[in-house]
Enzyme design. Structure first.
Site, mmCIF file in Angstrom:
data_model
loop_
_atom_site.group_PDB
_atom_site.id
_atom_site.type_symbol
_atom_site.label_atom_id
_atom_site.label_comp_id
_atom_site.label_asym_id
_atom_site.label_seq_id
_atom_site.Cartn_x
_atom_site.Cartn_y
_atom_site.Cartn_z
ATOM 1 N N HIS A 62 35.200 -10.972 -3.952
ATOM 2 C CA HIS A 62 36.211 -11.853 -3.369
ATOM 3 C C HIS A 62 37.548 -11.562 -4.022
ATOM 4 O O HIS A 62 37.616 -11.304 -5.209
ATOM 5 C CB HIS A 62 35.844 -13.334 -3.575
ATOM 6 C CG HIS A 62 36.549 -14.227 -2.630
ATOM 7 N ND1 HIS A 62 37.811 -14.688 -2.859
ATOM 8 C CD2 HIS A 62 36.167 -14.715 -1.420
ATOM 9 C CE1 HIS A 62 38.184 -15.434 -1.835
ATOM 10 N NE2 HIS A 62 37.217 -15.455 -0.946
ATOM 11 N N ASP A 113 29.585 -15.879 2.335
ATOM 12 C CA ASP A 113 28.838 -15.265 3.427
ATOM 13 C C ASP A 113 27.457 -14.778 3.026
ATOM 14 O O ASP A 113 26.665 -14.393 3.877
ATOM 15 C CB ASP A 113 29.641 -14.082 4.011
ATOM 16 C CG ASP A 113 30.909 -14.552 4.692
ATOM 17 O OD1 ASP A 113 30.844 -15.583 5.375
ATOM 18 O OD2 ASP A 113 31.956 -13.910 4.530
HETATM 19 N N1 CMC Z 1 30.425 -3.768 -2.703
HETATM 20 C C1 CMC Z 1 30.733 -2.719 -3.500
HETATM 21 N N2 CMC Z 1 31.926 -2.570 -4.140
HETATM 22 C C2 CMC Z 1 32.827 -3.532 -3.953
HETATM 23 C C3 CMC Z 1 32.596 -4.659 -3.143
HETATM 24 C C4 CMC Z 1 31.338 -4.756 -2.503
HETATM 25 N N3 CMC Z 1 31.055 -5.792 -1.718
HETATM 26 N N4 CMC Z 1 33.677 -5.451 -3.146
HETATM 27 C C5 CMC Z 1 34.590 -4.852 -3.929
HETATM 28 N N5 CMC Z 1 34.068 -3.691 -4.421
HETATM 29 C C6 CMC Z 1 34.722 -2.781 -5.388
HETATM 30 C C7 CMC Z 1 35.745 -1.918 -4.733
HETATM 31 O O1 CMC Z 1 35.227 -0.684 -4.328
HETATM 32 C C8 CMC Z 1 36.775 -1.771 -5.837
HETATM 33 O O2 CMC Z 1 36.287 -0.818 -6.761
HETATM 34 P P1 CMC Z 1 37.363 0.081 -7.613
HETATM 35 O O3 CMC Z 1 38.135 -0.894 -8.443
HETATM 36 O O4 CMC Z 1 36.501 1.004 -8.395
HETATM 37 O O5 CMC Z 1 38.191 0.784 -6.597
HETATM 38 C C9 CMC Z 1 36.765 -3.118 -6.537
HETATM 39 O O6 CMC Z 1 35.429 -3.621 -6.298
HETATM 40 C C10 CMC Z 1 37.778 -4.108 -5.991
HETATM 41 O O7 CMC Z 1 37.610 -4.158 -4.587
HETATM 42 P P2 CMC Z 1 38.794 -4.371 -3.567
HETATM 43 O O8 CMC Z 1 38.355 -3.920 -2.214
HETATM 44 O O9 CMC Z 1 40.060 -3.806 -4.131
HETATM 45 O O10 CMC Z 1 38.914 -5.960 -3.611
HETATM 46 P P3 CMC Z 1 39.686 -6.837 -2.582
HETATM 47 O O11 CMC Z 1 40.097 -8.047 -3.283
HETATM 48 O O12 CMC Z 1 40.738 -6.054 -1.879
HETATM 49 O O13 CMC Z 1 38.572 -7.169 -1.457
HETATM 50 C C11 CMC Z 1 36.717 -8.137 -0.393
HETATM 51 C C12 CMC Z 1 37.829 -8.330 -1.418
HETATM 52 C C13 CMC Z 1 36.047 -9.488 -0.151
HETATM 53 C C14 CMC Z 1 37.293 -7.641 0.930
HETATM 54 C C15 CMC Z 1 35.707 -7.116 -0.953
HETATM 55 O O14 CMC Z 1 35.102 -7.606 -2.126
HETATM 56 C C16 CMC Z 1 34.627 -6.753 0.067
HETATM 57 O O15 CMC Z 1 34.829 -5.829 0.863
HETATM 58 N N6 CMC Z 1 33.446 -7.464 0.087
HETATM 59 C C17 CMC Z 1 32.447 -7.248 1.091
HETATM 60 C C18 CMC Z 1 32.820 -7.966 2.370
HETATM 61 C C19 CMC Z 1 32.639 -9.460 2.250
HETATM 62 O O16 CMC Z 1 31.628 -9.961 1.781
HETATM 63 N N7 CMC Z 1 33.650 -10.211 2.752
HETATM 64 C C20 CMC Z 1 33.611 -11.676 2.761
HETATM 65 C C21 CMC Z 1 34.617 -12.269 1.827
HETATM 66 S S1 CMC Z 1 34.338 -14.030 1.546
HETATM 67 C C22 CMC Z 1 34.603 -14.790 3.068
HETATM 68 C C23 CMC Z 1 36.042 -14.820 3.407
HETATM 69 O O17 CMC Z 1 36.713 -15.784 3.029
HETATM 70 O O18 CMC Z 1 36.518 -13.890 4.031
#
Ligand code: CMC
Length: 447
Positions: free
Chosen positions: A302, A359
Protein backbone atom coordinates in the site's frame (compact mmCIF):
# COMPACT_ATOMS: atom_id res chain seq x y z
CA UNK A 1 4.12 30.24 12.42
CA UNK A 2 6.74 27.74 11.19
CA UNK A 3 8.26 28.27 7.76
CA UNK A 4 10.41 26.20 5.39
CA UNK A 5 13.45 27.53 3.53
CA UNK A 6 14.50 26.53 0.06
CA UNK A 7 17.81 27.40 -1.53
CA UNK A 8 17.74 27.38 -5.31
CA UNK A 9 20.70 28.58 -7.37
CA UNK A 10 22.16 30.08 -4.17
CA UNK A 11 19.07 32.19 -3.47
CA UNK A 12 16.97 31.57 -0.35
CA UNK A 13 13.18 31.47 -0.37
CA UNK A 14 10.79 31.06 2.52
CA UNK A 15 7.48 29.19 2.44
CA UNK A 16 4.68 28.86 5.00
CA UNK A 17 4.15 25.52 6.73
CA UNK A 18 0.65 24.17 7.28
CA UNK A 19 0.02 21.86 10.24
CA UNK A 20 -3.11 19.70 10.36
CA UNK A 21 -5.15 18.84 13.44
CA UNK A 22 -3.26 15.53 13.73
CA UNK A 23 0.08 17.39 13.42
CA UNK A 24 0.65 16.47 9.79
CA UNK A 25 3.10 18.93 8.29
CA UNK A 26 2.85 20.34 4.79
CA UNK A 27 5.02 22.94 3.10
CA UNK A 28 2.71 25.34 1.30
CA UNK A 29 4.35 25.82 -2.08
CA UNK A 30 1.43 27.60 -3.77
CA UNK A 31 3.77 30.56 -4.48
CA UNK A 32 6.77 28.41 -5.50
CA UNK A 33 6.61 29.04 -9.22
CA UNK A 34 5.68 32.68 -8.86
CA UNK A 35 8.65 33.25 -6.54
CA UNK A 36 11.30 30.95 -8.05
CA UNK A 37 10.17 30.01 -11.56
CA UNK A 38 10.58 26.33 -10.58
CA UNK A 39 7.99 23.63 -9.94
CA UNK A 40 8.12 20.43 -7.85
CA UNK A 41 8.41 17.03 -9.52
CA UNK A 42 6.63 14.25 -7.65
CA UNK A 43 5.61 11.38 -9.96
CA UNK A 44 2.73 9.43 -8.43
CA UNK A 45 2.16 12.35 -5.99
CA UNK A 46 3.67 10.39 -3.07
CA UNK A 47 4.66 13.64 -1.33
CA UNK A 48 2.04 16.01 -2.64
CA UNK A 49 -0.97 17.20 -0.67
CA UNK A 50 -3.61 18.19 -3.21
CA UNK A 51 -6.06 19.67 -0.70
CA UNK A 52 -6.90 20.23 2.95
CA UNK A 53 -9.69 17.91 4.01
CA UNK A 54 -11.69 17.29 7.18
CA UNK A 55 -13.14 13.94 6.12
CA UNK A 56 -10.71 11.06 6.68
CA UNK A 57 -7.49 10.74 8.64
CA UNK A 58 -4.92 8.03 7.92
CA UNK A 59 -1.63 7.43 9.72
CA UNK A 60 0.05 4.79 7.60
CA UNK A 61 2.90 4.17 10.01
CA UNK A 62 0.57 3.47 12.93
CA UNK A 63 -2.18 1.76 10.93
CA UNK A 64 -4.81 4.36 11.87
CA UNK A 65 -7.93 5.09 9.83
CA UNK A 66 -10.64 7.45 11.08
CA UNK A 67 -13.79 8.79 9.42
CA UNK A 68 -14.53 12.31 10.69
CA UNK A 69 -12.50 11.45 13.79
CA UNK A 70 -14.14 8.08 14.54
CA UNK A 71 -11.74 5.10 14.53
CA UNK A 72 -12.63 2.54 11.88
CA UNK A 73 -12.58 -0.20 14.54
CA UNK A 74 -15.47 1.50 16.37
CA UNK A 75 -17.57 2.07 13.30
CA UNK A 76 -16.96 -0.94 11.08
CA UNK A 77 -19.38 -3.48 12.56
CA UNK A 78 -21.52 -1.16 14.67
CA UNK A 79 -22.78 1.55 12.34
CA UNK A 80 -25.23 0.96 9.52
CA UNK A 81 -23.65 1.84 6.17
CA UNK A 82 -26.33 4.51 5.69
CA UNK A 83 -25.14 6.19 8.94
CA UNK A 84 -21.55 6.12 7.68
CA UNK A 85 -22.67 7.71 4.41
CA UNK A 86 -24.36 10.51 6.35
CA UNK A 87 -21.34 10.95 8.63
CA UNK A 88 -18.89 11.23 5.74
CA UNK A 89 -21.03 13.55 3.64
CA UNK A 90 -22.48 15.85 6.32
CA UNK A 91 -19.74 15.64 8.98
CA UNK A 92 -21.70 14.25 11.95
CA UNK A 93 -23.50 11.06 12.90
CA UNK A 94 -27.23 11.43 12.24
CA UNK A 95 -29.60 11.56 15.20
CA UNK A 96 -32.62 9.26 15.22
CA UNK A 97 -34.83 11.69 13.28
CA UNK A 98 -32.15 12.52 10.70
CA UNK A 99 -31.36 8.83 10.23
CA UNK A 100 -35.01 7.90 9.68
CA UNK A 101 -35.43 10.65 7.08
CA UNK A 102 -32.12 9.74 5.43
CA UNK A 103 -33.06 6.04 5.26
CA UNK A 104 -36.46 6.97 3.80
CA UNK A 105 -34.85 9.10 1.11
CA UNK A 106 -32.21 6.51 0.29
CA UNK A 107 -34.87 3.91 -0.33
CA UNK A 108 -37.54 6.01 -2.07
CA UNK A 109 -34.89 7.22 -4.53
CA UNK A 110 -33.63 3.71 -5.29
CA UNK A 111 -35.66 3.23 -8.42
CA UNK A 112 -34.03 4.05 -11.71
CA UNK A 113 -35.81 5.87 -14.50
CA UNK A 114 -37.65 3.28 -16.61
CA UNK A 115 -36.06 4.76 -19.76
CA UNK A 116 -32.65 3.85 -18.39
CA UNK A 117 -33.61 0.17 -18.46
CA UNK A 118 -33.15 0.32 -22.22
CA UNK A 119 -29.47 1.05 -21.66
CA UNK A 120 -29.02 -2.35 -20.02
CA UNK A 121 -30.36 -4.00 -23.18
CA UNK A 122 -27.52 -2.45 -25.20
CA UNK A 123 -24.66 -3.99 -23.24
CA UNK A 124 -23.35 -7.42 -24.26
CA UNK A 125 -24.21 -10.14 -21.70
CA UNK A 126 -20.53 -10.69 -20.92
CA UNK A 127 -19.88 -6.96 -20.28
CA UNK A 128 -17.80 -6.31 -17.18
CA UNK A 129 -20.18 -4.85 -14.56
CA UNK A 130 -17.71 -2.01 -13.88
CA UNK A 131 -18.14 -0.88 -17.50
CA UNK A 132 -21.90 -0.82 -16.99
CA UNK A 133 -21.71 0.90 -13.61
CA UNK A 134 -19.43 3.71 -14.79
CA UNK A 135 -21.50 4.35 -17.92
CA UNK A 136 -24.82 4.27 -16.07
CA UNK A 137 -23.66 6.51 -13.23
CA UNK A 138 -22.38 9.11 -15.70
CA UNK A 139 -25.68 8.77 -17.61
CA UNK A 140 -27.63 9.79 -14.51
CA UNK A 141 -26.54 13.36 -15.30
CA UNK A 142 -28.75 13.21 -18.40
CA UNK A 143 -31.78 12.72 -16.15
CA UNK A 144 -30.82 14.84 -13.15
CA UNK A 145 -28.83 17.88 -14.36
CA UNK A 146 -26.69 20.03 -12.10
CA UNK A 147 -28.70 23.23 -11.62
CA UNK A 148 -26.27 24.83 -9.18
CA UNK A 149 -29.09 24.95 -6.62
CA UNK A 150 -28.11 23.50 -3.23
CA UNK A 151 -31.34 21.54 -2.72
CA UNK A 152 -30.95 19.95 -6.14
CA UNK A 153 -27.32 19.16 -5.38
CA UNK A 154 -28.36 17.39 -2.17
CA UNK A 155 -31.09 15.54 -4.00
CA UNK A 156 -28.54 14.36 -6.56
CA UNK A 157 -26.31 13.08 -3.76
CA UNK A 158 -29.20 10.99 -2.44
CA UNK A 159 -30.14 9.84 -5.93
CA UNK A 160 -26.61 8.68 -6.64
CA UNK A 161 -26.26 6.76 -3.38
CA UNK A 162 -29.69 5.22 -3.75
CA UNK A 163 -29.62 4.35 -7.45
CA UNK A 164 -26.06 3.05 -7.74
CA UNK A 165 -26.91 -0.13 -5.84
CA UNK A 166 -29.90 -0.73 -8.12
CA UNK A 167 -27.71 -0.19 -11.19
CA UNK A 168 -25.08 -2.58 -9.78
CA UNK A 169 -27.65 -5.29 -9.08
CA UNK A 170 -29.34 -4.84 -12.46
CA UNK A 171 -25.99 -5.22 -14.24
CA UNK A 172 -25.56 -8.57 -12.48
CA UNK A 173 -29.07 -9.70 -13.36
CA UNK A 174 -28.45 -8.72 -16.97
CA UNK A 175 -25.25 -10.80 -16.92
CA UNK A 176 -26.97 -13.94 -15.59
CA UNK A 177 -30.07 -13.36 -17.72
CA UNK A 178 -32.52 -13.17 -14.81
CA UNK A 179 -35.36 -10.66 -14.38
CA UNK A 180 -34.46 -7.53 -12.44
CA UNK A 181 -35.58 -7.28 -8.83
CA UNK A 182 -36.64 -3.88 -7.52
CA UNK A 183 -35.42 -2.46 -4.20
CA UNK A 184 -37.61 -2.56 -1.10
CA UNK A 185 -38.02 0.48 1.08
CA UNK A 186 -38.10 -1.48 4.36
CA UNK A 187 -34.65 -3.04 3.95
CA UNK A 188 -31.21 -1.72 4.87
CA UNK A 189 -28.76 -0.63 2.17
CA UNK A 190 -26.78 -3.89 2.45
CA UNK A 191 -29.88 -6.12 2.59
CA UNK A 192 -31.33 -4.41 -0.47
CA UNK A 193 -28.18 -5.09 -2.46
CA UNK A 194 -28.22 -8.77 -1.53
CA UNK A 195 -31.92 -9.12 -2.25
CA UNK A 196 -31.65 -7.40 -5.63
CA UNK A 197 -28.76 -9.72 -6.50
CA UNK A 198 -30.16 -13.03 -5.33
CA UNK A 199 -33.96 -12.91 -5.16
CA UNK A 200 -36.05 -14.12 -8.10
CA UNK A 201 -39.72 -13.38 -8.79
CA UNK A 202 -40.44 -17.12 -8.45
CA UNK A 203 -39.55 -17.60 -4.77
CA UNK A 204 -39.71 -15.82 -1.48
CA UNK A 205 -36.22 -14.70 -0.40
CA UNK A 206 -35.16 -13.50 3.04
CA UNK A 207 -31.72 -11.94 3.29
CA UNK A 208 -29.71 -13.92 5.88
CA UNK A 209 -28.71 -11.65 8.76
CA UNK A 210 -25.12 -12.93 8.70
CA UNK A 211 -24.83 -11.95 5.04
CA UNK A 212 -26.41 -8.53 5.64
CA UNK A 213 -24.01 -7.80 8.51
CA UNK A 214 -21.00 -9.04 6.55
CA UNK A 215 -21.83 -6.83 3.57
CA UNK A 216 -22.52 -3.87 5.86
CA UNK A 217 -19.05 -4.34 7.36
CA UNK A 218 -17.44 -4.54 3.92
CA UNK A 219 -19.21 -1.38 2.76
CA UNK A 220 -18.18 0.50 5.91
CA UNK A 221 -14.55 -0.54 5.53
CA UNK A 222 -14.44 0.78 1.98
CA UNK A 223 -16.36 4.01 2.62
CA UNK A 224 -13.48 6.49 2.31
CA UNK A 225 -9.72 6.51 2.11
CA UNK A 226 -8.74 10.14 1.58
CA UNK A 227 -6.83 11.11 -1.58
CA UNK A 228 -6.37 7.74 -3.31
CA UNK A 229 -6.36 7.30 -7.10
CA UNK A 230 -10.14 7.17 -7.64
CA UNK A 231 -10.93 9.93 -5.15
CA UNK A 232 -8.29 12.14 -6.71
CA UNK A 233 -9.93 11.43 -10.07
CA UNK A 234 -13.27 12.58 -8.63
CA UNK A 235 -11.67 15.76 -7.30
CA UNK A 236 -9.68 16.33 -10.49
CA UNK A 237 -12.76 16.07 -12.71
CA UNK A 238 -14.99 17.88 -10.19
CA UNK A 239 -12.53 20.77 -9.97
CA UNK A 240 -13.60 21.76 -13.49
CA UNK A 241 -17.12 22.12 -12.00
CA UNK A 242 -18.20 18.91 -13.71
CA UNK A 243 -21.39 17.55 -12.17
CA UNK A 244 -21.47 14.95 -9.39
CA UNK A 245 -22.41 12.01 -11.63
CA UNK A 246 -19.67 12.75 -14.18
CA UNK A 247 -17.09 13.23 -11.44
CA UNK A 248 -18.01 10.00 -9.67
CA UNK A 249 -18.10 8.20 -13.03
CA UNK A 250 -14.43 9.15 -13.38
CA UNK A 251 -13.78 7.78 -9.88
CA UNK A 252 -15.40 4.46 -10.79
CA UNK A 253 -13.09 4.17 -13.80
CA UNK A 254 -10.06 4.99 -11.63
CA UNK A 255 -11.07 2.34 -9.12
CA UNK A 256 -11.39 -0.35 -11.79
CA UNK A 257 -7.63 -0.75 -12.34
CA UNK A 258 -5.88 -3.81 -10.84
CA UNK A 259 -3.52 -1.71 -8.72
CA UNK A 260 -6.52 -0.06 -7.02
CA UNK A 261 -10.02 -1.50 -6.44
CA UNK A 262 -9.65 -4.01 -9.27
CA UNK A 263 -7.15 -5.81 -7.03
CA UNK A 264 -9.95 -7.63 -5.16
CA UNK A 265 -10.91 -9.53 -8.32
CA UNK A 266 -7.23 -10.16 -9.10
CA UNK A 267 -6.59 -11.57 -5.59
CA UNK A 268 -9.31 -14.16 -5.96
CA UNK A 269 -8.09 -15.14 -9.42
CA UNK A 270 -4.54 -15.38 -8.07
CA UNK A 271 -5.63 -17.62 -5.19
CA UNK A 272 -7.53 -19.85 -7.63
CA UNK A 273 -4.42 -20.04 -9.81
CA UNK A 274 -2.30 -21.07 -6.81
CA UNK A 275 -4.90 -23.69 -5.88
CA UNK A 276 -4.83 -25.16 -9.39
CA UNK A 277 -1.03 -25.15 -9.22
CA UNK A 278 -1.03 -27.54 -6.23
CA UNK A 279 -0.55 -24.68 -3.76
CA UNK A 280 2.99 -24.03 -4.93
CA UNK A 281 3.27 -20.84 -2.85
CA UNK A 282 7.01 -20.58 -3.25
CA UNK A 283 6.67 -20.32 -7.02
CA UNK A 284 4.31 -17.34 -6.73
CA UNK A 285 6.31 -15.57 -4.03
CA UNK A 286 9.44 -16.03 -6.16
CA UNK A 287 7.64 -14.68 -9.19
CA UNK A 288 6.38 -11.65 -7.22
CA UNK A 289 9.98 -10.84 -6.24
CA UNK A 290 11.17 -11.05 -9.81
CA UNK A 291 10.33 -7.67 -11.38
CA UNK A 292 10.82 -9.09 -14.88
CA UNK A 293 7.92 -11.53 -14.35
CA UNK A 294 5.42 -8.65 -14.27
CA UNK A 295 3.61 -10.54 -11.51
CA UNK A 296 2.79 -8.95 -8.14
CA UNK A 297 1.28 -10.47 -5.07
CA UNK A 298 -2.17 -8.98 -5.44
CA UNK A 299 -3.73 -7.65 -2.24
CA UNK A 300 -0.27 -6.86 -0.88
CA UNK A 301 1.37 -3.49 -0.41
CA UNK A 302 0.00 0.00 0.00
CA UNK A 303 1.22 3.50 -0.77
CA UNK A 304 0.25 4.76 2.69
CA UNK A 305 0.16 1.80 5.11
CA UNK A 306 3.67 0.74 6.04
CA UNK A 307 2.91 -1.40 9.08
CA UNK A 308 -0.50 -2.92 8.58
CA UNK A 309 -3.76 -1.98 6.93
CA UNK A 310 -6.38 -1.78 9.71
CA UNK A 311 -9.09 -2.74 7.23
CA UNK A 312 -7.24 -5.96 6.32
CA UNK A 313 -6.88 -6.82 10.00
CA UNK A 314 -10.64 -6.49 10.53
CA UNK A 315 -11.40 -8.42 7.36
CA UNK A 316 -9.13 -11.34 8.20
CA UNK A 317 -11.02 -11.79 11.47
CA UNK A 318 -14.37 -11.30 9.74
CA UNK A 319 -13.49 -13.85 7.04
CA UNK A 320 -13.12 -16.58 9.68
CA UNK A 321 -16.32 -15.58 11.46
CA UNK A 322 -18.51 -15.10 8.38
CA UNK A 323 -17.43 -18.32 6.71
CA UNK A 324 -18.04 -20.33 9.86
CA UNK A 325 -21.45 -18.67 10.47
CA UNK A 326 -22.47 -19.34 6.87
CA UNK A 327 -21.13 -22.89 7.11
CA UNK A 328 -18.80 -22.27 4.17
CA UNK A 329 -15.52 -24.13 4.00
CA UNK A 330 -13.44 -22.34 1.40
CA UNK A 331 -9.94 -23.72 0.76
CA UNK A 332 -9.00 -20.30 -0.69
CA UNK A 333 -9.10 -18.85 2.84
CA UNK A 334 -6.41 -21.31 3.95
CA UNK A 335 -4.41 -20.58 0.82
CA UNK A 336 -4.61 -16.84 1.52
CA UNK A 337 -3.47 -17.33 5.12
CA UNK A 338 -0.55 -19.54 4.09
CA UNK A 339 0.50 -17.10 1.40
CA UNK A 340 0.35 -14.21 3.87
CA UNK A 341 2.42 -16.17 6.39
CA UNK A 342 5.13 -16.93 3.83
CA UNK A 343 5.27 -13.39 2.47
CA UNK A 344 5.38 -11.79 5.92
CA UNK A 345 8.52 -13.83 6.70
CA UNK A 346 10.23 -13.11 3.42
CA UNK A 347 12.94 -10.43 3.42
CA UNK A 348 11.71 -8.90 0.15
CA UNK A 349 8.28 -8.13 1.63
CA UNK A 350 9.62 -7.27 5.09
CA UNK A 351 12.17 -4.75 3.76
CA UNK A 352 9.59 -3.07 1.55
CA UNK A 353 6.96 -3.07 4.31
CA UNK A 354 4.46 -4.95 2.16
CA UNK A 355 1.45 -6.21 4.13
CA UNK A 356 -1.98 -7.50 3.11
CA UNK A 357 -4.28 -4.65 2.15
CA UNK A 358 -8.08 -4.37 2.19
CA UNK A 359 -8.38 -6.40 -1.00
CA UNK A 360 -6.58 -9.48 0.29
CA UNK A 361 -9.42 -10.97 2.37
CA UNK A 362 -12.46 -9.06 1.09
CA UNK A 363 -12.91 -11.31 -1.96
CA UNK A 364 -13.13 -14.43 0.17
CA UNK A 365 -16.06 -12.91 2.06
CA UNK A 366 -17.77 -11.70 -1.12
CA UNK A 367 -17.39 -15.22 -2.51
CA UNK A 368 -18.89 -16.76 0.62
CA UNK A 369 -21.86 -14.41 0.16
CA UNK A 370 -22.31 -15.77 -3.36
CA UNK A 371 -21.14 -12.61 -5.13
CA UNK A 372 -19.38 -13.47 -8.40
CA UNK A 373 -15.75 -12.47 -8.83
CA UNK A 374 -16.32 -9.84 -11.51
CA UNK A 375 -18.76 -8.04 -9.19
CA UNK A 376 -16.14 -7.58 -6.45
CA UNK A 377 -14.89 -4.21 -7.69
CA UNK A 378 -18.49 -3.06 -8.12
CA UNK A 379 -19.05 -3.82 -4.42
CA UNK A 380 -15.93 -1.77 -3.61
CA UNK A 381 -17.36 1.09 -5.70
CA UNK A 382 -20.68 0.97 -3.83
CA UNK A 383 -18.78 1.14 -0.56
CA UNK A 384 -16.58 4.03 -1.74
CA UNK A 385 -19.52 6.12 -3.06
CA UNK A 386 -20.04 8.15 0.16
CA UNK A 387 -16.33 8.96 0.25
CA UNK A 388 -16.31 10.17 -3.34
CA UNK A 389 -19.45 12.22 -2.74
CA UNK A 390 -18.13 13.72 0.51
CA UNK A 391 -14.85 14.69 -1.16
CA UNK A 392 -16.65 16.16 -4.17
CA UNK A 393 -18.98 18.15 -1.90
CA UNK A 394 -16.13 19.37 0.32
CA UNK A 395 -14.28 20.60 -2.74
CA UNK A 396 -17.39 22.13 -4.31
CA UNK A 397 -18.30 23.96 -1.07
CA UNK A 398 -14.79 25.37 -0.67
CA UNK A 399 -14.63 28.81 -2.34
CA UNK A 400 -10.84 28.58 -2.58
CA UNK A 401 -10.98 25.54 -4.92
CA UNK A 402 -9.12 26.10 -8.17
CA UNK A 403 -9.26 23.87 -11.22
CA UNK A 404 -6.72 21.05 -10.80
CA UNK A 405 -3.98 21.61 -13.25
CA UNK A 406 -0.61 20.01 -12.48
CA UNK A 407 2.49 21.04 -14.39
CA UNK A 408 5.23 18.93 -15.95
CA UNK A 409 8.90 18.93 -16.76
CA UNK A 410 9.07 18.76 -20.54
CA UNK A 411 11.64 16.27 -21.85
CA UNK A 412 10.70 16.22 -25.52
CA UNK A 413 12.26 17.79 -28.59
CA UNK A 414 13.43 21.38 -28.49
CA UNK A 415 12.02 23.65 -31.18
CA UNK A 416 12.40 22.34 -34.73
CA UNK A 417 10.83 23.27 -38.01
CA UNK A 418 8.28 21.68 -40.26
CA UNK A 419 9.75 19.83 -43.24
CA UNK A 420 7.48 19.10 -46.26
CA UNK A 421 6.93 15.35 -46.70
CA UNK A 422 8.91 15.08 -49.94
CA UNK A 423 11.97 16.50 -48.24
CA UNK A 424 11.86 14.23 -45.11
CA UNK A 425 14.57 11.59 -44.72
CA UNK A 426 14.16 8.12 -43.18
CA UNK A 427 12.64 8.25 -39.68
CA UNK A 428 14.99 6.91 -36.98
CA UNK A 429 12.88 6.80 -33.80
CA UNK A 430 15.61 5.66 -31.37
CA UNK A 431 18.19 8.25 -32.23
CA UNK A 432 18.44 11.04 -29.64
CA UNK A 433 17.79 14.29 -31.43
CA UNK A 434 18.42 16.88 -28.79
CA UNK A 435 21.05 17.36 -26.18
CA UNK A 436 18.38 17.47 -23.42
CA UNK A 437 16.81 14.17 -24.37
CA UNK A 438 20.20 12.49 -24.80
CA UNK A 439 21.35 13.62 -21.36
CA UNK A 440 18.16 12.41 -19.72
CA UNK A 441 18.46 9.03 -21.38
CA UNK A 442 22.03 8.68 -20.14
CA UNK A 443 20.99 9.58 -16.59
CA UNK A 444 18.12 7.08 -16.74
CA UNK A 445 20.54 4.34 -17.88
CA UNK A 446 22.94 5.03 -15.00
CA UNK A 447 20.30 5.04 -12.26
N1 CMC B 1 4.09 -7.65 -4.89
C1 CMC B 1 5.43 -7.61 -5.11
N2 CMC B 1 6.18 -6.48 -5.00
C2 CMC B 1 5.54 -5.37 -4.64
C3 CMC B 1 4.15 -5.32 -4.39
C4 CMC B 1 3.43 -6.52 -4.53
N3 CMC B 1 2.11 -6.55 -4.32
N4 CMC B 1 3.79 -4.07 -4.06
C5 CMC B 1 4.91 -3.33 -4.10
N5 CMC B 1 5.97 -4.12 -4.45
C6 CMC B 1 7.38 -3.69 -4.52
C7 CMC B 1 7.67 -2.93 -5.77
O1 CMC B 1 8.14 -3.76 -6.80
C8 CMC B 1 8.73 -1.95 -5.30
O2 CMC B 1 9.96 -2.65 -5.21
P1 CMC B 1 11.35 -1.82 -5.44
O3 CMC B 1 11.41 -0.81 -4.33
O4 CMC B 1 12.40 -2.87 -5.35
O5 CMC B 1 11.24 -1.22 -6.79
C9 CMC B 1 8.31 -1.61 -3.88
O6 CMC B 1 7.57 -2.78 -3.44
C10 CMC B 1 7.41 -0.39 -3.78
O7 CMC B 1 6.35 -0.57 -4.70
P2 CMC B 1 5.67 0.61 -5.49
O8 CMC B 1 4.94 0.05 -6.67
O9 CMC B 1 6.66 1.70 -5.73
O10 CMC B 1 4.63 1.13 -4.40
P3 CMC B 1 3.43 2.08 -4.67
O11 CMC B 1 3.17 2.80 -3.42
O12 CMC B 1 3.63 2.88 -5.90
O13 CMC B 1 2.22 1.06 -5.01
C11 CMC B 1 0.50 -0.51 -4.73
C12 CMC B 1 1.28 0.64 -4.10
C13 CMC B 1 -0.71 -0.82 -3.85
C14 CMC B 1 -0.01 -0.10 -6.11
C15 CMC B 1 1.43 -1.73 -4.85
O14 CMC B 1 1.83 -2.17 -3.57
C16 CMC B 1 0.77 -2.89 -5.60
O15 CMC B 1 0.87 -2.94 -6.83
N6 CMC B 1 0.08 -3.85 -4.90
C17 CMC B 1 -0.65 -4.89 -5.56
C18 CMC B 1 -1.99 -4.38 -6.03
C19 CMC B 1 -2.96 -4.17 -4.89
O16 CMC B 1 -3.13 -5.01 -4.02
N7 CMC B 1 -3.66 -3.01 -4.92
C20 CMC B 1 -4.67 -2.68 -3.92
C21 CMC B 1 -4.25 -1.54 -3.05
S1 CMC B 1 -5.29 -1.36 -1.59
C22 CMC B 1 -6.85 -0.94 -2.19
C23 CMC B 1 -6.88 0.45 -2.68
O17 CMC B 1 -7.16 1.35 -1.89
O18 CMC B 1 -6.61 0.67 -3.85
Amino acid sequence: MPTAKLILDGKEYEFPVVVGTEHEVGIDIAQLRAKTGAITLDPGYGNTGSCQSAITFIDGERGILRYRGYPIEEIADKAAFSEVCYLLIYGHLPNQKEQEEWRRQLTTNSFIHEDMLKFFEGFPTNAHPMAILSAMVTSLSAYYPDTGNEDDANHNIIRLLAKAKTIAAFSYKKHVGEPMIYPRTDLSYAANILRMLFATPAEHYDVPEVAENALNLLLNLHADHEQNCSTSAVRMVGSSRANLFASVGAGICGLWGPLHGGANQEVLEMLEMIQKDNCDYKKYVKMAKDKASGFRLMGFGHRVYKNFDPRAKLLKKAADEVLSQLGVNDPLLDIAKSLEEIALHDDFFVQRKLYPNVDFYSGIIYRALGIPTDMFTVMFALGRLPGWIAQWKEMRDDPSTRIHRPRQIYIGECERHYVPIEKRGAHRPNEPRTEGAATLRAVAQQS
